[in-house]
Write an enzyme that holds these catalytic residues in place. Sequence first.
Site, mmCIF file in Angstrom:
data_model
loop_
_atom_site.group_PDB
_atom_site.id
_atom_site.type_symbol
_atom_site.label_atom_id
_atom_site.label_comp_id
_atom_site.label_asym_id
_atom_site.label_seq_id
_atom_site.Cartn_x
_atom_site.Cartn_y
_atom_site.Cartn_z
ATOM 1 N N LYS A 232 0.751 -1.195 0.187
ATOM 2 C CA LYS A 232 -0.011 -0.075 -0.004
ATOM 3 C C LYS A 232 0.894 1.269 0.035
ATOM 4 C CE LYS A 232 -4.613 -1.949 1.208
ATOM 5 N NZ LYS A 232 -5.395 -1.963 2.349
ATOM 6 N N ARG A 266 -3.715 -10.419 4.600
ATOM 7 C CA ARG A 266 -4.164 -10.242 3.126
ATOM 8 C C ARG A 266 -2.858 -9.816 2.257
ATOM 9 N NH1 ARG A 266 -6.442 -6.791 -0.506
ATOM 10 N NH2 ARG A 266 -8.134 -7.535 -1.652
HETATM 11 N N1 HH2 Z 1 -7.487 -3.567 0.635
HETATM 12 C C1 HH2 Z 1 -7.978 -3.747 -0.626
HETATM 13 C C2 HH2 Z 1 -8.914 -4.409 -1.047
HETATM 14 N N2 HH2 Z 1 -9.768 -5.002 -0.370
HETATM 15 N N3 HH2 Z 1 -10.155 -6.023 1.893
HETATM 16 C C3 HH2 Z 1 -9.776 -5.968 3.247
HETATM 17 N N4 HH2 Z 1 -10.440 -6.700 3.847
HETATM 18 N N5 HH2 Z 1 -8.840 -5.001 3.603
HETATM 19 C C4 HH2 Z 1 -7.976 -4.579 2.776
HETATM 20 O O1 HH2 Z 1 -7.025 -3.796 3.416
HETATM 21 C C5 HH2 Z 1 -8.166 -4.374 1.465
HETATM 22 C C6 HH2 Z 1 -9.234 -5.211 0.953
HETATM 23 C C7 HH2 Z 1 -6.952 -2.954 -1.645
HETATM 24 O O2 HH2 Z 1 -5.944 -3.552 -1.978
HETATM 25 P P1 HH2 Z 1 -6.165 -4.281 -3.450
HETATM 26 O O3 HH2 Z 1 -7.108 -5.569 -3.656
HETATM 27 O O4 HH2 Z 1 -4.534 -4.951 -3.874
HETATM 28 O O5 HH2 Z 1 -6.306 -3.234 -4.684
HETATM 29 P P2 HH2 Z 1 -7.654 -2.793 -5.534
HETATM 30 O O6 HH2 Z 1 -8.644 -2.328 -4.319
HETATM 31 O O7 HH2 Z 1 -7.022 -1.723 -6.324
HETATM 32 O O8 HH2 Z 1 -8.153 -3.941 -6.317
#
Ligand code: HH2
Length: 296
Positions: A232, A266
């Site tokens: 992040k 995660r």
């Molecule tokens: N962060 C993201 C997405 N979903 N869910 C939970 N429970 N906790 C988190 O910190 C979280 C999440 C963002 O990360 P990522 O999926 O890599 O990116 P994007 O939202 O751009 O797909």
Amino acid sequence: MGTASSSRSFLVTARSQMLRLESRPLIMGILNVTPDSFSDGGAYLRVEQALRHAKQMHEEGADIIDIGAESSRPGSHPIDQAEELRRLLPVLEAVHEAVPLPISVDTTKAAVARQAIQAGAVIVNDITALRGDPLMTELVAESGAAVVLMHMQGTPQTMQKAPRYQDVTQEVTAFLSEQAQKAVDHGIQRSQIILDPGFGFGKLQVHNLQLLAEFTMLTKLGYPMLVGLSRKQFIGHLTQQPIHERGYGTAGAVAVAVLKGAHLIRVHDVRSMRDTVSVVSAICRHARSGGEVSHA
Ligand code: HH2
């Protein structure tokens, strides 16, 4: 009955499955089937690519696969239900068929979660903590799926514009406690619930740092805690590294989260984070046992 037996040990019920959170935190491997995710957007849009990545994460030691078809990065554009299902379902079905791991669906829409559950998902990862879709609570209660309730100030479109807190840890703790109680009041079992402070979701650098430094306070709520720190922006600010060079920085933050009691992690990089978690949790277990020698 599948509820907390101590602040460290939990049995989470996820439909017919049980997630044991005992000796070490579980690794949730991220599979984004989106064109625009902040770190892996576009990489796994085709079913074969997504399936290959899910299999690789399984081999590398993931315990859960979290599949998301709508990006929630700051400033991302919402998509409609039809588009989300079009991206999600073929991948979810293929992963369910070929990879023997519990599947979580990262969605805020009850209709998407419903079809994902029918296709094999057992966890609903809802970044709105059941506030996004009025039908989500009932779906989780009826289906028996586990649910991740995450804190977010604002929406992905607005959340990084001007996040404000008097005391971020107290406010996030109070919010999560309230949402968990509401869920229980509406028929969701305590054993279905996982909480998440939502690193990067409506939080400035100082808020992310404070939440991690005071993470133990969140674990006192008596629910398993998930953290999403992987690659992040706040890791990027600290390390001055671009997205794909944030592995060491992520490992540092993950180590602190494990030390302070996180139960699920995660991540994008399963192998290195599984090793990080194994080392830190073994040291924690050793410390808790009073330093007795263990060959486990
Ligand atoms: N962060 C993201 C997405 N979903 N869910 C939970 N429970 N906790 C988190 O910190 C979280 C999440 C963002 O990360 P990522 O999926 O890599 O990116 P994007 O939202 O751009 O797909």
